[in-house]
Design an enzyme around this catalytic site. Sequence first.
Site, PDB file in Angstrom:
ATOM      1  N   TYR A 187      17.481  29.674   7.868  1.00 33.28           N
ATOM      2  CA  TYR A 187      16.338  30.401   8.423  1.00 33.28           C
ATOM      3  C   TYR A 187      16.355  30.378   9.950  1.00 33.28           C
ATOM      4  O   TYR A 187      16.631  29.352  10.578  1.00 33.28           O
ATOM      5  CB  TYR A 187      15.023  29.776   7.947  1.00 33.28           C
ATOM      6  CG  TYR A 187      14.690  30.061   6.499  1.00 33.28           C
ATOM      7  CD1 TYR A 187      14.480  31.371   6.055  1.00 33.28           C
ATOM      8  CD2 TYR A 187      14.565  29.025   5.590  1.00 33.28           C
ATOM      9  CE1 TYR A 187      14.158  31.623   4.735  1.00 33.28           C
ATOM     10  CE2 TYR A 187      14.246  29.271   4.251  1.00 33.28           C
ATOM     11  CZ  TYR A 187      14.047  30.577   3.839  1.00 33.28           C
ATOM     12  OH  TYR A 187      13.730  30.836   2.516  1.00 33.28           O
ATOM     13  N   MET A 223      12.946  24.347   2.081  1.00 37.54           N
ATOM     14  CA  MET A 223      12.107  23.608   1.138  1.00 37.54           C
ATOM     15  C   MET A 223      12.936  22.830   0.129  1.00 37.54           C
ATOM     16  O   MET A 223      12.599  21.688  -0.216  1.00 37.54           O
ATOM     17  CB  MET A 223      11.172  24.565   0.398  1.00 37.54           C
ATOM     18  CG  MET A 223      10.233  23.856  -0.573  1.00 37.54           C
ATOM     19  SD  MET A 223       9.127  24.963  -1.459  1.00 37.54           S
ATOM     20  CE  MET A 223       8.022  25.468  -0.147  1.00 37.54           C
ATOM     21  N   LYS A 275       0.834  -1.200   0.000  1.00 40.89           N
ATOM     22  CA  LYS A 275       0.000   0.000   0.000  1.00 40.89           C
ATOM     23  C   LYS A 275       0.870   1.251   0.000  1.00 40.89           C
ATOM     24  O   LYS A 275       2.098   1.172   0.137  1.00 40.89           O
ATOM     25  CB  LYS A 275      -0.923   0.004   1.221  1.00 40.89           C
ATOM     26  CG  LYS A 275      -0.195   0.002   2.548  1.00 40.89           C
ATOM     27  CD  LYS A 275      -1.161  -0.073   3.713  1.00 40.89           C
ATOM     28  CE  LYS A 275      -0.401  -0.060   5.047  1.00 40.89           C
ATOM     29  NZ  LYS A 275      -1.317  -0.018   6.205  1.00 40.89           N
TER      30      LYS A 275
END
Length: 357
Positions: free
Chosen positions: A254, A302, A35
């Site tokens: 950051y 990101m 799955k």
Amino acid sequence: MPRSTVARIDLDALKHNFRLAQAKAGDARAMAVVKADGYGHGIAAVAKALADDAGKFAVACLEEALALRAAGIRQPVAMLQGVHSQRDLAVCRQRGFEPVLHNGVQLEWLAGDSAPSFWLKVNTGMNRLGFRPDDLPAVMAKLEASGCGHHVLGFVTHFACADDPASAMTHDQTAVFERATAPWPDLMRSVGNSAAHFLPDQPLYDWSRPGIMLYGASPMIAATGPELGLKPVMTLEAPLIATRVVGPGESIGYGATWVADTETRMGMVAIGYGDGYPRHAGTGTPAAVRGTRISLLGRVSMDMLAVNLTGAPEAQEGDMVELWGGTVSVDEVAACAGTIGYELLTGVTARVPRAHE
């Protein structure tokens, strides 16, 4: 030219892990749980690699079962979440899918000889899905009266705490399951998630359901995959795209959450939470370059993350950094990020190509 960030999938390691699961299942047969896109490894490639060994596959839902047929898989496919509409039952019958039915509404959808072969879920204490044990005689009587009784393959339950050998709950759930299903000794039974394969003297009955262990991550709270004899299947790699030296008092990334206290050589790696690498993995999370373990610095961005290259002075731009794989276990990274290997493997995004080897 695309960046070289990649998830390398070792299909031989996958086969090794399935054979280990089958060996630990004893007299039971192991159905391969594929799955969530083969736990992020690619459902078609994973299933094809296991097709010669696995007598049955298991998925969560109909769309995953159909993906197996589209890939040419012919074995029976158990659908662990059952069906979501009555019309799905006809598809199951036509395509050889075995839904796990778990509530009265699904039973009402059944219609005599047009029903597919199916399993019944027994709620032994996890309290997600399934019929209560005391309700099972009435359920079976209703199925017999409707002409669907002969379509029942057997009974399934799921363990809540099998990952913790110190917990008594698995023993208790097993006892409940035994008592509930005893009136139907000719029907099959299935209880064994990955963790149950590593519990001494745990009965696995007719079919076990290894999932995460097939992919080399640990199902147990006190051990990593390699410590259990599992081989990592996914190696997540990304290139080192910049290096620099930062001086005392300079910060990285950051929030300026990491500040150098000495002169430090660091590098930037072309992967981030947009690729599925966990943002909560911070300073100290292990990685590797040229076979040498290194660690993250500061916050994950990101598209990039920073690493400390002090212990790998020969590392340079263009080198591939292993985020997890054979040198750094996915379980180690998960622990640093406050999560589990399941989430990391299934969370690698489509932006990262899979290279099946």
